[in-house]
Scaffold this motif. Structure first.
Motif, PDB file in Angstrom:
ATOM      1  N   GLU A   1      -8.426  -3.112   0.664  1.00 51.59           N
ATOM      2  CA  GLU A   1      -7.617  -1.713   1.222  1.00 51.59           C
ATOM      3  C   GLU A   1      -6.969  -1.002  -0.331  1.00 51.59           C
ATOM      4  OE1 GLU A   1      -4.161  -0.331   4.221  1.00 51.59           O
ATOM      5  OE2 GLU A   1      -4.146  -2.566   3.521  1.00 51.59           O
ATOM      6  N   GLY A   2      -6.402  -1.936  -0.958  1.00 51.69           N
ATOM      7  CA  GLY A   2      -6.005  -1.405  -2.294  1.00 51.69           C
ATOM      8  C   GLY A   2      -6.878  -0.882  -3.376  1.00 51.69           C
ATOM      9  N   ARG A   3      -8.046  -1.624  -3.341  1.00 54.28           N
ATOM     10  CA  ARG A   3      -9.203  -0.976  -4.047  1.00 54.28           C
ATOM     11  C   ARG A   3      -9.578   0.388  -3.429  1.00 54.28           C
ATOM     12  NH1 ARG A   3     -10.108  -6.497  -4.672  1.00 54.28           N
ATOM     13  NH2 ARG A   3     -11.715  -6.307  -2.876  1.00 54.28           N
ATOM     14  N   LYS A   4      -9.686   0.396  -2.270  1.00 56.27           N
ATOM     15  CA  LYS A   4     -10.371   1.579  -1.846  1.00 56.27           C
ATOM     16  C   LYS A   4      -9.298   2.798  -2.097  1.00 56.27           C
ATOM     17  CE  LYS A   4     -13.403  -0.102   1.723  1.00 56.27           C
ATOM     18  NZ  LYS A   4     -13.722   0.047   3.168  1.00 56.27           N
ATOM     19  N   LEU A   5      -7.852   2.540  -1.859  1.00 51.96           N
ATOM     20  CA  LEU A   5      -7.015   3.659  -1.987  1.00 51.96           C
ATOM     21  C   LEU A   5      -7.117   4.157  -3.450  1.00 51.96           C
ATOM     22  CD1 LEU A   5      -4.624   5.248  -1.140  1.00 51.96           C
ATOM     23  CD2 LEU A   5      -3.027   3.402  -1.520  1.00 51.96           C
ATOM     24  N   LEU A   6      -6.905   2.913  -4.355  1.00 51.24           N
ATOM     25  CA  LEU A   6      -7.269   3.400  -5.780  1.00 51.24           C
ATOM     26  C   LEU A   6      -8.712   4.532  -6.086  1.00 51.24           C
ATOM     27  CD1 LEU A   6      -5.888   0.538  -7.769  1.00 51.24           C
ATOM     28  CD2 LEU A   6      -4.832   2.567  -7.266  1.00 51.24           C
ATOM     29  N   GLN A   7      -9.734   3.854  -5.557  1.00 55.46           N
ATOM     30  CA  GLN A   7     -10.944   4.696  -5.713  1.00 55.46           C
ATOM     31  C   GLN A   7     -10.827   6.052  -5.254  1.00 55.46           C
ATOM     32  OE1 GLN A   7     -14.204   3.161  -3.082  1.00 55.46           O
ATOM     33  NE2 GLN A   7     -15.706   3.959  -4.557  1.00 55.46           N
ATOM     34  N   GLN A   8     -10.288   6.146  -3.877  1.00 55.44           N
ATOM     35  CA  GLN A   8      -9.967   7.486  -3.293  1.00 55.44           C
ATOM     36  C   GLN A   8      -9.238   8.513  -4.292  1.00 55.44           C
ATOM     37  OE1 GLN A   8      -8.114   7.329   0.326  1.00 55.44           O
ATOM     38  NE2 GLN A   8      -8.657   9.498   1.017  1.00 55.44           N
ATOM     39  N   VAL A   9      -8.191   7.920  -4.846  1.00 54.47           N
ATOM     40  CA  VAL A   9      -7.243   8.915  -5.585  1.00 54.47           C
ATOM     41  C   VAL A   9      -7.933   9.202  -6.811  1.00 54.47           C
ATOM     42  CG1 VAL A   9      -5.245   8.904  -6.965  1.00 54.47           C
ATOM     43  CG2 VAL A   9      -5.034   7.799  -4.769  1.00 54.47           C
ATOM     44  N   ALA A  10      -8.772   8.259  -7.474  1.00 56.41           N
ATOM     45  CA  ALA A  10      -9.327   8.479  -8.601  1.00 56.41           C
ATOM     46  C   ALA A  10     -10.430   9.426  -8.497  1.00 56.41           C
ATOM     47  CB  ALA A  10      -9.882   7.181  -9.210  1.00 56.41           C
ATOM     48  N   GLU A  11     -11.198   9.543  -7.364  1.00 54.76           N
ATOM     49  CA  GLU A  11     -12.423  10.646  -7.050  1.00 54.76           C
ATOM     50  C   GLU A  11     -11.663  11.791  -6.570  1.00 54.76           C
ATOM     51  OE1 GLU A  11     -15.780   7.117  -5.855  1.00 54.76           O
ATOM     52  OE2 GLU A  11     -14.667   8.346  -4.425  1.00 54.76           O
TER      53      GLU A  11
ATOM     54  N   PHE B   1       3.085   2.117 -14.718  1.00 54.70           N
ATOM     55  CA  PHE B   1       2.408   2.294 -13.366  1.00 54.70           C
ATOM     56  C   PHE B   1       0.847   1.786 -13.389  1.00 54.70           C
ATOM     57  CE2 PHE B   1       5.780   5.434 -11.247  1.00 54.70           C
ATOM     58  CZ  PHE B   1       6.677   4.117 -11.035  1.00 54.70           C
ATOM     59  N   ARG B   2       0.191   2.031 -14.583  1.00 54.37           N
ATOM     60  CA  ARG B   2      -1.203   1.831 -14.417  1.00 54.37           C
ATOM     61  C   ARG B   2      -1.492   0.327 -13.955  1.00 54.37           C
ATOM     62  NH1 ARG B   2      -2.954   4.289 -20.290  1.00 54.37           N
ATOM     63  NH2 ARG B   2      -2.902   6.383 -19.933  1.00 54.37           N
ATOM     64  N   GLN B   3      -0.580  -0.510 -14.684  1.00 58.86           N
ATOM     65  CA  GLN B   3      -0.870  -1.873 -14.535  1.00 58.86           C
ATOM     66  C   GLN B   3      -0.029  -2.217 -13.128  1.00 58.86           C
ATOM     67  OE1 GLN B   3       0.816  -4.884 -17.209  1.00 58.86           O
ATOM     68  NE2 GLN B   3      -0.386  -6.240 -16.756  1.00 58.86           N
ATOM     69  N   THR B   4       0.907  -1.927 -12.864  1.00 60.54           N
ATOM     70  CA  THR B   4       1.629  -2.080 -11.655  1.00 60.54           C
ATOM     71  C   THR B   4       0.772  -1.688 -10.408  1.00 60.54           C
ATOM     72  OG1 THR B   4       4.020  -1.810 -12.508  1.00 60.54           O
ATOM     73  CG2 THR B   4       3.809  -1.570 -10.326  1.00 60.54           C
ATOM     74  N   VAL B   5       0.406  -0.720 -10.108  1.00 59.15           N
ATOM     75  CA  VAL B   5      -0.422  -0.260  -9.278  1.00 59.15           C
ATOM     76  C   VAL B   5      -1.790  -1.100  -8.817  1.00 59.15           C
ATOM     77  CG1 VAL B   5      -1.920   1.731  -8.518  1.00 59.15           C
ATOM     78  CG2 VAL B   5       0.342   2.262  -9.116  1.00 59.15           C
ATOM     79  N   GLY B   6      -2.332  -1.531 -10.302  1.00 57.71           N
ATOM     80  CA  GLY B   6      -3.447  -2.162 -10.484  1.00 57.71           C
ATOM     81  C   GLY B   6      -3.382  -3.727  -9.604  1.00 57.71           C
ATOM     82  N   VAL B   7      -2.215  -4.119 -10.023  1.00 59.99           N
ATOM     83  CA  VAL B   7      -1.803  -5.471  -9.518  1.00 59.99           C
ATOM     84  C   VAL B   7      -1.474  -5.622  -8.120  1.00 59.99           C
ATOM     85  CG1 VAL B   7      -0.024  -7.316  -9.837  1.00 59.99           C
ATOM     86  CG2 VAL B   7      -0.980  -6.303 -11.988  1.00 59.99           C
ATOM     87  N   ILE B   8      -0.572  -4.365  -7.781  1.00 59.52           N
ATOM     88  CA  ILE B   8      -0.458  -4.288  -6.263  1.00 59.52           C
ATOM     89  C   ILE B   8      -1.738  -4.086  -5.404  1.00 59.52           C
ATOM     90  CG2 ILE B   8       0.751  -3.019  -4.359  1.00 59.52           C
ATOM     91  CD1 ILE B   8       2.767  -2.026  -6.426  1.00 59.52           C
ATOM     92  N   ALA B   9      -2.482  -3.378  -5.732  1.00 57.53           N
ATOM     93  CA  ALA B   9      -3.892  -3.094  -5.102  1.00 57.53           C
ATOM     94  C   ALA B   9      -4.687  -4.419  -5.050  1.00 57.53           C
ATOM     95  CB  ALA B   9      -4.632  -1.929  -5.813  1.00 57.53           C
TER      96      ALA B   9
ATOM     97  N   ILE C   1       0.833  -1.237  -0.113  1.00 60.61           N
ATOM     98  CA  ILE C   1      -0.307  -0.028  -0.180  1.00 60.61           C
ATOM     99  C   ILE C   1       0.996   1.213   0.087  1.00 60.61           C
ATOM    100  CG2 ILE C   1      -1.525   1.501   1.317  1.00 60.61           C
ATOM    101  CD1 ILE C   1      -3.132  -0.861   0.089  1.00 60.61           C
ATOM    102  N   GLY C   2       1.918   1.337   0.826  1.00 64.80           N
ATOM    103  CA  GLY C   2       2.814   2.252   0.668  1.00 64.80           C
ATOM    104  C   GLY C   2       3.391   2.501  -0.564  1.00 64.80           C
ATOM    105  N   THR C   3       3.774   1.457  -1.518  1.00 65.91           N
ATOM    106  CA  THR C   3       4.319   1.767  -2.685  1.00 65.91           C
ATOM    107  C   THR C   3       3.429   2.547  -3.686  1.00 65.91           C
ATOM    108  OG1 THR C   3       5.470  -0.361  -2.477  1.00 65.91           O
ATOM    109  CG2 THR C   3       5.263   0.493  -4.694  1.00 65.91           C
TER     110      THR C   3
END
Length: 334
Positions: A252-262, A238-246, A217-219
């Motif tokens: 927790e990973g999906r929520k972080l991406l959603q928060q950034v996206a919004e 990073f599009r794919q890298t961040v998605g795979v990490i999430a 998550i820190g990454t």
């Protein structure tokens, strides 16, 4: 008032140290701010360390800022127990001016004192953060080590400030060490830092791909915080890298991406987070759908690109866009 006056006289003139200490404790319980001067005097001059300890503790509980200078001076008291008591009292006064002195106490020769200073800085972490960040550039290794240990105890609260401290070269090494402690993650930080401010090359591309397997998550937080310091080619990867990490980090990973996206104000970062949601598995589909209705073109196209990562589940949505009269939307869907 008569009882308070009697206790003040005991504190000033009684030869028995136990009674002097008891008078301080009683004055504190009575919230006798009128006896502040006598308690301050006891902290400065009493020859019994138990009395000085009680004086420091009472000054903290009374919460009177007039005691601040005396408590700071008490950090140099010859008795470690008194120094520890003074550290704890300064926290209760919540005085920002004392923070540099609390940082000094991290390198106290006695373990109990630097432990008390660590606890104090954790309790005052919001106010202490700017001072602690400055310490990352200092050359005194023993002092810097103690500061790094404090950051390690801050946990997630310290992530973003430490990530920003990675940018200046003079604080990068110390910030990296602090992040390792704060996130319990070593390998991914070494990989990520190797990409900072470096031109894209084959080795860097391999590093980005490796991050998919070891990132945390820190990454993800680091990639978005340090976005402008990565080569453009890495940002696209990073599009794919961040998605795979999430995906590996689950909800927790999906929520972080959603928060950034919004909520992120940087359109490129928002777009990357949206596309990354496509790689988070079937549960990411519901998070993508709102972006497919966006009136903002970049966001809409990012949503379409995110569907590609969904495999067969994304096909029904892509089919509708592939039949669009809007050529750009049609081509992206195809």
């Amino acid at each position: 008032q008569r009882a308070i006056n009697t206790l003040r006289m005991v504190l000033m003139h009684e030869k028995n140290s136990g009674l002097r200490k008891a008078s301080i404790n009683s004055l504190m319980k009575l919230r006798a701010t009128g006896a502040l001067q006598e308690i301050r005097e006891a902290l400065r001059q009493d020859d019994d360390l138990d009395v000085r300890m009680a004086a420091a503790a009472s000054l903290g509980r009374l919460g009177d800022q007039r005691a601040l200078r005396d408590l700071i001076k008490a950090l140099k008291d010859p008795a470690p127990a008194v120094r520890s008591s003074a550290v704890k009292a300064l926290v209760q006064l919540k005085a920002n001016i004392a923070i540099p002195r609390l940082i000094d106490a991290l390198t106290d020769s006695h373990r109990d004192v630097h432990r008390a200073a660590t606890d104090a800085l954790i309790k005052m972490k919001v106010q202490a953060m700017p001072w602690l960040l400055q310490e990352l550039t200092f050359l005194n290794l023993a002092r810097r080590k103690r500061v790094i240990e404090v950051f390690g105890k801050f946990g997630r609260f310290a992530w973003v400030p430490l990530l920003k401290a990675l940018v200046p070269s003079q604080s990068r090494i110390a910030a990296r060490e602090a992040l390792i402690l704060a996130t319990k993650d070593n390998h991914s930080w070494n990989l990520l830092i190797s990409l900072l401010d470096q031109p894209a090359d084959k080795r860097g591309e391999a590093t980005v791909r490796e991050l998919k397997n070891v990132g945390s998550i820190g990454t993800i937080q680091a990639i978005f915080t340090l976005w402008s310091h990565f080569a453009i080619k890495y940002r696209l990867m990073f599009r794919q890298t961040v998605g795979v990490i999430a995906k590996h980090r689950g909800e927790e990973g999906r929520k972080l991406l959603q928060q950034v996206a919004e909520k992120d104000s940087n359109l490129a970062i928002k777009s990357t987070a949206i596309v990354a949601l496509g790689y988070t598995g079937s549960q990411g589909l519901e998070l993508i759908r709102p972006f497919l209705e966006s009136k903002q073109r970049v966001i809409l196209i990012s949503g379409i690109l995110a569907l590609a990562g969904q495999g067969e589940a994304g096909i029904p949505y892509l089919q509708s866009f592939s039949q669009s009269k809007d050529e750009e939307l049609c081509l992206n869907a195809l």
